[in-house]
Scaffold this active site. Structure first.
Site, short mmCIF file in Angstrom:
data_model
loop_
_atom_site.label_atom_id
_atom_site.label_comp_id
_atom_site.label_asym_id
_atom_site.label_seq_id
_atom_site.Cartn_x
_atom_site.Cartn_y
_atom_site.Cartn_z
N TRP A 68 1.48 5.49 -2.16
CA TRP A 68 1.16 6.41 -3.25
C TRP A 68 2.11 6.29 -4.45
CZ3 TRP A 68 -1.80 11.32 -3.54
CH2 TRP A 68 -2.91 11.29 -2.70
N TYR B 162 0.83 -1.20 0.00
CA TYR B 162 0.00 0.00 0.00
C TYR B 162 0.87 1.26 0.00
CZ TYR B 162 -3.47 3.39 1.62
OH TYR B 162 -4.29 4.46 1.74
#
Length: 768
Positions: free
Chosen positions: A115, A113
């Site tokens: 960005w 997980y």
């Protein structure tokens, strides 16, 4: 490389003009079309080739000498041995073969997980998942730390989540039509600096200013006055944190008791209101959820609650619900109660009215543009069907084979032997980091693609050094921003750092799946493949894009906004039978028979108040709000110049009300110890009357710098508040994080400990 002044790059916090001289970047200037550029981006320049940069593959010493599973307790403490890329590729390939051959691909966790990069091709997780799918798949994760509770509850109530979040009624419509903007959790401009996939034009500041100048009245419902910019002139209501649902129920009850609800809207567009109303009136449990009931829970005057309810139906009202409201115990209820409140006001689908999920949560919310149909790097088919909710990673590592419930399913945690992370940092996102760090000792192998020695890299066994966007070619292109931009390779990466795609291609070659991974395409050919197919899909929607060569020639391209201001659920409002919601009834479900069938005592089948695990109503401590930072994106560039400038003594800043400071003998600028039973962290005091009494605020994102105090208790010297937050699911429905339901205490720090989060680990030669 020759000197250049015409280079471009894009990031999650903006687009920049880049200048180089003698092979080094000398400046990053904001894109001229951006009226409110973020200062975060240039903060990378002094750390591109600094002491924290990872320049060669490295393997934790015990793992290299003794094999997988050796001394996992030394992760984060032990020295690393630098190795060649050939050896790193062989080690990773052999370990993947061992794990999948002995335990199956379900023992590989590559949820990863984070960005990652704004570039469409060099997206770390996409490349990781594509590669692992080429060798049989992996256990994945679902949902986000941002708004997991919303991701699960809203589809039950309104049929979808993401299409509603990112198609919020536009700011143009708000400016033109809204009378009252009620912001639960505020409209935090610091969050609006960033957006997934890149930012060409920051819109949130100008939008709020334009709305205020047009006469829109803002109500900021938050423990922090700064959650709505000063120029908006917002009315500030500061309830106790984690009581938003009780406040909304008090508003709903007022509307019902005074006959102010929109009965026609409720009858035509919703189902289950009668059963929700029975709860509001106390018919089901003997407790009316009136303003008088809500007042002592929220610590707001009952007359204030009643007055706000009445004002909400006098004109056009927009209800904005911050993403942070999901990150509290029973966060599902806050979103469901907000939907019920908006339904009773009856303006969903009208210009400037209804509900919006997180204005300024990211820059994209309220953007008015033709949505670009995006093509991404194909990830292939994952042969492993198992997954875990993203916020339950520690539970998964602690309890292999253990049972848990999620969204009506009875599930079992997998037995994870290998963890691979690329493009994110679990030592930022997760709660109760001391507990997670203990669980992190259990996998036999941890692999990380990283560019700097942050906590994730230090807690890995094999570290593969990757490049950053300034060191590679790509395209910034997203369906959430009107600007496309070429991304130029401005400088060569230091040492032996490689692009993620190149890293995985090398390992794929060692495993005999290179052709399956690359499909015979070079990175340049993949970029062109992604762009050309996006351009073709755009043409089918009558969105004209330049060719890739034309885009590269001119640098940027703007997609024109839609002709009319966008209104969320306008079609549903006009014709609920022709445009039904994707719910069992086709309507907004204020009572869910599906959720009722799950039988969860921690998630009733209608909006309801359930006491949080930790909150000020328990009569102890201070409530910690660990919100998003203003000087970085999550933990990205925490070590950069801009973020460092915001904390001159190296510790994260903790804001507290002068009354709370005086009661503890704390002065402005004092060094603090913030603590609870889960751990402690150090901070610097900043006194502010813009924080509700009883509340302290400390941004997330400080690089985790673990240490133990004189009594042997674990904590963080740098100021990562997630050593304090509770690692518990919002409910059995969503299993989301509840970082904002957290009680702490604060005192003057007398430990003498100093932060050192930006020091690389010791690098030794083999055998030393």
């Amino acid at each position: 490389m020759s000197d250049r002044k015409d280079l471009l790059t894009s990031a999650h916090w903006g687009t920049y003009r880049v200048e180089t001289r003698d092979g080094r970047i000398t400046s990053m200037r904001p894109f001229e079309a951006d009226p409110d550029p973020s200062p975060i981006g240039p903060g990378i320049l002094d750390v591109l080739d600094g002491p924290t940069r990872i320049k060669r593959p490295a393997v934790r010493k015990s793992w290299l000498e003794q094999g997988p599973g050796a001394r996992g307790d030394l992760r984060g403490q032990e020295a690393f041995v630098e190795v060649s890329w050939d050896e790193a590729e062989r080690l990773v390939a052999a370990e993947l073969d061992r794990v999948r051959g002995t335990h199956g691909n379900g023992a590989i966790y590559a949820g990863s997980y984070g960005w990652a990069s704004a570039g469409r091709f060099n997206h770390a997780q996409s490349n990781l998942k594509r590669f692992v799918n080429c060798v049989g798949g992996f256990t994945s994760s679902v949902n986000t730390y941002s708004f997991a509770a919303g991701e699960v509850i809203v589809p039950h109530v309104m049929g979808h989540f993401y299409p509603l979040v990112y198609s919020a009624t536009s700011w143009r419509s708000v400016v033109a039509e809204t009378d009252l903007f009620v912001a639960f959790g505020g409209v935090p401009l610091k969050n609006g600096q960033i957006a997934q996939g890149g930012v060409g034009r920051h819109v949130q500041r100008d939008a709020v200013k334009a709305a205020a100048q047009a006469g829109v009245r803002f109500v900021n419902i938050s423990p922090l006055r700064s959650d709505v910019m000063e120029e908006a002139g917002a009315e500030w209501l500061a309830p106790r944190p984690s009581t938003d649902t009780a406040l909304m129920l008090g508003l709903c009850h007022t509307l019902l008791a005074e006959g102010l609800q929109d009965g026609d809207f409720l009858a035509r567009y919703t189902t289950g209101f009668d059963r929700f109303a029975a709860y509001l009136t106390g018919e089901t449990d003997g407790v009316a959820k009136s303003a008088d009931w809500a007042a002592p829970i929220c610590d707001l005057p009952a007359d204030t609650i009643r007055d706000l309810a009445r004002r909400m139906v006098k004109g056009r009202t927009m209800i904005s619900i911050a993403w942070a409201l999901t990150r509290q115990d029973h966060g599902e209820m806050a979103y469901w109660a907000a939907i019920a409140l908006a339904s009773m006001v009856g303006q969903i689908g009208l210009p400037g009215g209804g509900i919006g999920f997180g204005y300024s949560a990211v820059n994209a919310i309220g953007n008015d543009l033709a949505r670009l149909p995006m093509i991404a790097l194909p990830q292939g088919q994952n042969a492993v069907t198992d997954y875990v909710p993203v916020a339950r990673i520690t539970d998964m590592l602690e309890n292999p084979g253990g049972a848990y419930e999620f969204d009506g399913q009875h599930r079992t945690y997998p037995d994870i032997r290998l963890v691979w992370w690329a493009g994110g940092n679990p030592f930022h996102h997760h709660q109760d980091l001391n507990r997670m760090r203990r669980a992190w000792t259990k996998p036999e192998t941890v692999i990380a693609n990283e560019w700097c020695w942050n906590a994730l890299a230090k807690h890995a066994d094999i570290v593969l050094p990757c490049t950053v966007p300034l060191e590679r070619t790509d395209i910034a292109m997203t369906n959430r921003d009107p600007w496309l931009a070429r991304m130029d390779k401005a400088v060569e990466p230091p040492g032996e750092a490689r692009d993620d795609h190149m890293i995985f291609a090398g390992i794929a070659r060692a495993m005999g799946v290179e052709e399956a991974f690359t499909e015979g395409r070079t990175p340049e050919e993949w970029i062109r493949w992604i762009y050309d197919r996006t351009r073709q899909s755009a043409a089918e929607r009558e969105i004209e894009l330049p060719s890739l060569d034309e885009l590269r020639e001119k640098g940027t391209h703007q997609i024109p906004p839609s002709e009319e201001p966008h209104v969320m659920l306008k079609g549903f409002r006009a014709d609920p039978d022709g445009h039904p919601l994707d719910t069992p009834s086709g309507r907004i479900e204020l009572f869910s028979e599906v959720i009722a069938g799950f039988g969860y005592d921690d998630c009733p089948p209608h909006p309801a108040w359930l006491e949080p695990a930790e909150w000020l109503g328990q009569g102890r401590g201070l409530h910690l709000m660990s919100n998003q930072p203003k000087g970085k994106l999550h933990s990205q560039l925490d070590h950069g110049a801009h973020c460092r400038s915001l904390r001159p003594d190296g510790r994260e800043v903790l804001s507290l009300h002068p009354e709370d400071a005086a009661a503890r003998g704390i002065g402005d600028g004092d060094r603090l110890r913030v603590f609870n039973a889960r751990g402690w962290c150090l901070a610097t005091a900043a006194l502010s009357d813009g924080v509700r009494p009883g509340v302290v605020q400390m941004a997330t994102g400080a690089w985790y710098d673990p240490a133990v105090d004189a009594e042997g208790r674990p904590g963080c010297r740098h100021g990562n508040p997630n050593v304090l937050t509770l690692d518990k699911g919002t409910s059995r429905l969503a299993q989301g994080p509840i970082a904002h339901s957290c009680i702490v205490e604060v005192e003057i720090d007398r430990s003498g400990l100093e932060p050192a989060p930006f020091a690389p680990p010791q690098l030794v030669t083999r055998g030393r």
